[in-house]
Design a protein around this motif. Sequence first.
Motif, PDB file in Angstrom:
ATOM      1  N   ASP A 154       3.738   0.281   2.928  1.00  0.00           N
ATOM      2  CA  ASP A 154       3.274  -0.224   4.223  1.00  0.00           C
ATOM      3  C   ASP A 154       4.405  -0.839   5.044  1.00  0.00           C
ATOM      4  O   ASP A 154       4.262  -1.073   6.229  1.00  0.00           O
ATOM      5  CB  ASP A 154       2.108  -1.202   4.064  1.00  0.00           C
ATOM      6  N   THR A 155       5.566  -1.055   4.418  1.00  0.00           N
ATOM      7  CA  THR A 155       6.731  -1.552   5.151  1.00  0.00           C
ATOM      8  C   THR A 155       7.642  -0.420   5.611  1.00  0.00           C
ATOM      9  O   THR A 155       8.679  -0.666   6.218  1.00  0.00           O
ATOM     10  CB  THR A 155       7.551  -2.535   4.281  1.00  0.00           C
ATOM     11  N   GLY A 156       7.274   0.834   5.285  1.00  0.00           N
ATOM     12  CA  GLY A 156       8.046   1.993   5.723  1.00  0.00           C
ATOM     13  C   GLY A 156       9.053   2.514   4.720  1.00  0.00           C
ATOM     14  O   GLY A 156       9.669   3.558   4.937  1.00  0.00           O
ATOM     15  N   GLN A 157       9.238   1.822   3.602  1.00  0.00           N
ATOM     16  CA  GLN A 157      10.172   2.283   2.581  1.00  0.00           C
ATOM     17  C   GLN A 157       9.628   3.539   1.910  1.00  0.00           C
ATOM     18  O   GLN A 157       8.433   3.622   1.608  1.00  0.00           O
ATOM     19  CB  GLN A 157      10.397   1.194   1.538  1.00  0.00           C
ATOM     20  N   VAL A 158      10.481   4.518   1.681  1.00  0.00           N
ATOM     21  CA  VAL A 158      10.075   5.743   0.988  1.00  0.00           C
ATOM     22  C   VAL A 158      10.586   5.679  -0.447  1.00  0.00           C
ATOM     23  O   VAL A 158      11.773   5.426  -0.686  1.00  0.00           O
ATOM     24  CB  VAL A 158      10.615   7.012   1.692  1.00  0.00           C
ATOM     25  N   LEU A 159       9.681   5.869  -1.406  1.00  0.00           N
ATOM     26  CA  LEU A 159       9.998   5.859  -2.829  1.00  0.00           C
ATOM     27  C   LEU A 159       9.697   7.240  -3.398  1.00  0.00           C
ATOM     28  O   LEU A 159       8.873   7.974  -2.857  1.00  0.00           O
ATOM     29  CB  LEU A 159       9.162   4.790  -3.536  1.00  0.00           C
ATOM     30  N   HIS A 160      10.351   7.568  -4.515  1.00  0.00           N
ATOM     31  CA  HIS A 160      10.199   8.898  -5.089  1.00  0.00           C
ATOM     32  C   HIS A 160       9.867   8.818  -6.580  1.00  0.00           C
ATOM     33  O   HIS A 160      10.339   7.925  -7.279  1.00  0.00           O
ATOM     34  CB  HIS A 160      11.486   9.704  -4.915  1.00  0.00           C
ATOM     35  N   ALA A 161       9.091   9.784  -7.037  1.00  0.00           N
ATOM     36  CA  ALA A 161       8.796   9.929  -8.463  1.00  0.00           C
ATOM     37  C   ALA A 161       8.547  11.401  -8.737  1.00  0.00           C
ATOM     38  O   ALA A 161       8.109  12.154  -7.861  1.00  0.00           O
ATOM     39  CB  ALA A 161       7.570   9.107  -8.855  1.00  0.00           C
TER      40      ALA A 161
ATOM     41  N   SER B  90       7.005  11.948  -2.776  1.00  0.00           N
ATOM     42  CA  SER B  90       7.510  10.869  -1.923  1.00  0.00           C
ATOM     43  C   SER B  90       6.316  10.070  -1.433  1.00  0.00           C
ATOM     44  O   SER B  90       5.335  10.645  -0.965  1.00  0.00           O
ATOM     45  CB  SER B  90       8.264  11.438  -0.716  1.00  0.00           C
ATOM     46  N   VAL B  91       6.409   8.756  -1.577  1.00  0.00           N
ATOM     47  CA  VAL B  91       5.353   7.881  -1.080  1.00  0.00           C
ATOM     48  C   VAL B  91       5.979   6.871  -0.142  1.00  0.00           C
ATOM     49  O   VAL B  91       7.132   6.478  -0.299  1.00  0.00           O
ATOM     50  CB  VAL B  91       4.586   7.174  -2.222  1.00  0.00           C
ATOM     51  N   ARG B  92       5.209   6.454   0.847  1.00  0.00           N
ATOM     52  CA  ARG B  92       5.693   5.487   1.840  1.00  0.00           C
ATOM     53  C   ARG B  92       4.905   4.192   1.662  1.00  0.00           C
ATOM     54  O   ARG B  92       3.691   4.199   1.577  1.00  0.00           O
ATOM     55  CB  ARG B  92       5.482   6.049   3.240  1.00  0.00           C
TER      56      ARG B  92
ATOM     57  N   VAL C 157      -2.395   5.973  -2.761  1.00  0.00           N
ATOM     58  CA  VAL C 157      -2.201   6.135  -4.205  1.00  0.00           C
ATOM     59  C   VAL C 157      -1.634   4.853  -4.808  1.00  0.00           C
ATOM     60  O   VAL C 157      -1.102   4.002  -4.101  1.00  0.00           O
ATOM     61  CB  VAL C 157      -1.229   7.303  -4.528  1.00  0.00           C
ATOM     62  N   SER C 158      -1.748   4.739  -6.117  1.00  0.00           N
ATOM     63  CA  SER C 158      -0.948   3.785  -6.888  1.00  0.00           C
ATOM     64  C   SER C 158      -0.320   4.589  -8.015  1.00  0.00           C
ATOM     65  O   SER C 158      -0.910   5.561  -8.493  1.00  0.00           O
ATOM     66  CB  SER C 158      -1.784   2.615  -7.420  1.00  0.00           C
TER      67      SER C 158
ATOM     68  N   LYS D  55       0.866  -1.172   0.000  1.00  0.00           N
ATOM     69  CA  LYS D  55       0.000   0.000   0.000  1.00  0.00           C
ATOM     70  C   LYS D  55       0.901   1.221   0.000  1.00  0.00           C
ATOM     71  O   LYS D  55       1.899   1.265   0.719  1.00  0.00           O
ATOM     72  CB  LYS D  55      -0.902   0.004   1.221  1.00  0.00           C
ATOM     73  N   LEU D  56       0.587   2.191  -0.829  1.00  0.00           N
ATOM     74  CA  LEU D  56       1.372   3.412  -0.907  1.00  0.00           C
ATOM     75  C   LEU D  56       0.565   4.567  -0.341  1.00  0.00           C
ATOM     76  O   LEU D  56      -0.601   4.735  -0.684  1.00  0.00           O
ATOM     77  CB  LEU D  56       1.744   3.734  -2.358  1.00  0.00           C
TER      78      LEU D  56
END
Length: 191
Positions: free
Chosen positions: A35-42, A31-33, A163-164, A18-19
């Motif tokens: 459900d495991t806490g990882q932060v990703l960027h786009a 920046s999106v997080r 979001v997705s 889940k983002l």
Amino acid sequence: MANPPPVAVIDIGSNSIKLLVAARDANGRLSVRTDTGQVLHALVNPRTKFALLKPADFTDVQEGVYIASTGHDKGNDTLEATDLRIVDETLRGVGEGIRPFRGGADGASSMNAKVVAVSTSDGAPEINVRVRGRDMKVVLADKAPILFQSVGDATALKPGVPVSLFTVRSRLGTTDAIRINIGLNGVVPKW
């Protein structure tokens, strides 16, 4: 400076990722997080498309509406939908057809079509659609969500909103968001 990790397309068959929007800066970096806490960027740019997703129910599926669905081919021109979206009238005709769904489980298909009839007799509800002159049926899988999909914009990207993302790697090495589905009123986008 290293590039941020890319954002992956969410697998339609999985509810494990889940983002949630964490932040968006003035330069368009989202920046999106997970459900495991990882932060990703786009990067969000003027070409990024936005879809707002809100809850609907089967009574909203009526003759004449345009739908988008994902699911599995059951043979005999029937798609078992794992997700059904009633698409805003301004998007009628966009992506019309049936094709493999790259963001889904093996063998998944995506279909965009006009509803020509809805039947609730003889058990499970059935939606008859016309896809480029071809008549087909859509039946809903157990617990398949039914949603309204409308055109949105970046103003809906607020911290904590589910979001997705669909992304591409640009020639410059950045991860660019080409489409962002934004869940409203409790909706968590699967794709």
